[in-house]
Write an enzyme that holds these catalytic residues in place. Structure first.
Site, PDB file in Angstrom:
ATOM      1  N   HIS A  59       0.833  -1.203   0.000  1.00  9.12           N
ATOM      2  CA  HIS A  59       0.000   0.000   0.000  1.00  9.12           C
ATOM      3  C   HIS A  59       0.867   1.252   0.000  1.00  9.12           C
ATOM      4  O   HIS A  59       2.081   1.195   0.149  1.00  9.12           O
ATOM      5  CB  HIS A  59      -0.987   0.006   1.178  1.00  9.12           C
ATOM      6  CG  HIS A  59      -0.385   0.271   2.516  1.00  9.12           C
ATOM      7  ND1 HIS A  59      -1.128   0.605   3.616  1.00  9.12           N
ATOM      8  CD2 HIS A  59       0.910   0.266   2.951  1.00  9.12           C
ATOM      9  CE1 HIS A  59      -0.348   0.787   4.654  1.00  9.12           C
ATOM     10  NE2 HIS A  59       0.891   0.587   4.283  1.00  9.12           N
TER      11      HIS A  59
ATOM     12  N   CYS B 137       5.748   5.908   4.599  1.00  5.60           N
ATOM     13  CA  CYS B 137       4.513   5.236   4.149  1.00  5.60           C
ATOM     14  C   CYS B 137       3.938   5.910   2.904  1.00  5.60           C
ATOM     15  O   CYS B 137       3.006   5.372   2.299  1.00  5.60           O
ATOM     16  CB  CYS B 137       3.480   5.234   5.269  1.00  5.60           C
ATOM     17  SG  CYS B 137       4.119   4.480   6.771  1.00  5.60           S
TER      18      CYS B 137
ATOM     19  N   HIS C 259       4.915   0.013  -0.388  1.00  5.49           N
ATOM     20  CA  HIS C 259       5.656  -0.852   0.541  1.00  5.49           C
ATOM     21  C   HIS C 259       4.665  -1.881   1.063  1.00  5.49           C
ATOM     22  O   HIS C 259       3.447  -1.712   0.909  1.00  5.49           O
ATOM     23  CB  HIS C 259       6.282  -0.042   1.687  1.00  5.49           C
ATOM     24  CG  HIS C 259       5.275   0.590   2.579  1.00  5.49           C
ATOM     25  ND1 HIS C 259       4.645   1.778   2.270  1.00  5.49           N
ATOM     26  CD2 HIS C 259       4.739   0.184   3.755  1.00  5.49           C
ATOM     27  CE1 HIS C 259       3.792   2.090   3.224  1.00  5.49           C
ATOM     28  NE2 HIS C 259       3.806   1.132   4.144  1.00  5.49           N
TER      29      HIS C 259
ATOM     30  N   HIS D  33       3.205  -5.048   3.925  1.00  8.20           N
ATOM     31  CA  HIS D  33       3.061  -5.520   5.306  1.00  8.20           C
ATOM     32  C   HIS D  33       2.571  -6.953   5.303  1.00  8.20           C
ATOM     33  O   HIS D  33       1.854  -7.384   4.393  1.00  8.20           O
ATOM     34  CB  HIS D  33       2.037  -4.673   6.078  1.00  8.20           C
ATOM     35  CG  HIS D  33       2.468  -3.267   6.290  1.00  8.20           C
ATOM     36  ND1 HIS D  33       3.420  -2.904   7.225  1.00  8.20           N
ATOM     37  CD2 HIS D  33       2.094  -2.110   5.685  1.00  8.20           C
ATOM     38  CE1 HIS D  33       3.599  -1.597   7.192  1.00  8.20           C
ATOM     39  NE2 HIS D  33       2.795  -1.085   6.253  1.00  8.20           N
TER      40      HIS D  33
ATOM     41  N   ASP E 242      -5.079 -10.639  -0.271  1.00  8.21           N
ATOM     42  CA  ASP E 242      -3.754 -11.267  -0.195  1.00  8.21           C
ATOM     43  C   ASP E 242      -2.970 -11.076  -1.495  1.00  8.21           C
ATOM     44  O   ASP E 242      -3.492 -11.311  -2.587  1.00  8.21           O
ATOM     45  CB  ASP E 242      -3.917 -12.760   0.108  1.00  8.21           C
ATOM     46  CG  ASP E 242      -2.591 -13.404   0.491  1.00  8.21           C
ATOM     47  OD1 ASP E 242      -1.738 -12.713   1.087  1.00  8.21           O
ATOM     48  OD2 ASP E 242      -2.409 -14.602   0.189  1.00  8.21           O
ATOM     49  N   HIS E 243      -1.716 -10.637  -1.322  1.00 11.82           N
ATOM     50  CA  HIS E 243      -0.805 -10.393  -2.447  1.00 11.82           C
ATOM     51  C   HIS E 243      -1.345  -9.349  -3.422  1.00 11.82           C
ATOM     52  O   HIS E 243      -1.103  -9.425  -4.632  1.00 11.82           O
ATOM     53  CB  HIS E 243      -0.457 -11.709  -3.170  1.00 11.82           C
ATOM     54  CG  HIS E 243       0.533 -12.532  -2.409  1.00 11.82           C
ATOM     55  ND1 HIS E 243       0.193 -13.243  -1.280  1.00 11.82           N
ATOM     56  CD2 HIS E 243       1.856 -12.737  -2.594  1.00 11.82           C
ATOM     57  CE1 HIS E 243       1.262 -13.855  -0.811  1.00 11.82           C
ATOM     58  NE2 HIS E 243       2.291 -13.560  -1.569  1.00 11.82           N
TER      59      HIS E 243
ATOM     60  N   GLU F 118      -0.961  -4.477  11.642  1.00  7.69           N
ATOM     61  CA  GLU F 118      -0.195  -4.080  10.458  1.00  7.69           C
ATOM     62  C   GLU F 118       1.272  -4.470  10.630  1.00  7.69           C
ATOM     63  O   GLU F 118       1.952  -4.819   9.663  1.00  7.69           O
ATOM     64  CB  GLU F 118      -0.312  -2.579  10.206  1.00  7.69           C
ATOM     65  CG  GLU F 118       0.265  -2.169   8.873  1.00  7.69           C
ATOM     66  CD  GLU F 118      -0.020  -0.724   8.557  1.00  7.69           C
ATOM     67  OE1 GLU F 118      -0.813  -0.464   7.653  1.00  7.69           O
ATOM     68  OE2 GLU F 118       0.560   0.145   9.230  1.00  7.69           O
TER      69      GLU F 118
END
Ligand SMILES: Nc1nc2c(c(=O)[nH]1)N=C([C@H](O)[C@H](O)COP(=O)(O)OP(=O)(O)OP(=O)(O)O)CN2
Ligand code: ZN
Length: 136
Positions: A15, A34, A40, A42, A80-81, A125
């Protein structure tokens, strides 16, 4: 008997925290690393809490297999991903902060669960940063 059951889940996502109404300077000042334009990632850890009355016939509050399937099919498959900013509809106009991701997850699951249940989601997170949302 009023009781709670919990199910943990996991997803990886990229994100960028960014407010399009602000200048680049202000975005960098507020969101720091961020705000990296290259995004980047998480390793998000999700905990879903469902509360209510136990069915005396089954001894279940809710079948945990049903709950795990709901999370897999409607949360993990969606997030996811993924690049949350670019690939997830809900974040096209919503900053994908932990708060807002938890809010989106809660509303997706709320629609899938019988209204007799209370619902809370907790989203990590990082191992030390987490949020909780219960629909208020
Ligand atoms: N209220 C919020 N604050 C912050 C959020 C958020 O979603 N809600 N998010 C971020 C960034 O996503 C940032 O990437 C957080 O990760 P990180 O920088 O790794 O956080 P830490 O340095 O605290 O890492 P730890 O490993 O937890 O020490 C920033 N703020
Ligand atoms: Zn981040």
């Amino acid at each position: 008997m009023y009781i709670s059951v919990f199910r943990k889940a996991h997803f990886n996502a990229a994100h960028r925290l960014h407010n399009p109404n602000w200048s680049a300077t202000k975005n960098e000042a507020i969101f720091g690393l961020c705000n990296n334009p290259h995004y980047h990632g998480h390793n998000y850890e999700l905990e879903v809490k469902v509360s209510g009355e136990v069915d005396p016939e089954t001894g279940y509050l809710i079948d945990l297999k049903l709950l795990s399937d709901l999370i897999r099919d409607h949360i993990e498959a969606k997030l996811d991903h993924k690049n949350l900013n670019l690939q997830v509809e809900e974040f096209q106009n919503l900053n994908p902060t932990a708060e807002n991701i938890a809010y989106v997850i809660w509303h997706i699951l709320r629609k899938k669960l019988d209204e007799k249940y209370d619902l809370m989601v907790r989203l990590y997170e990082t191992p030390r940063n987490y949020v909780e949302y219960e629909g208020k």
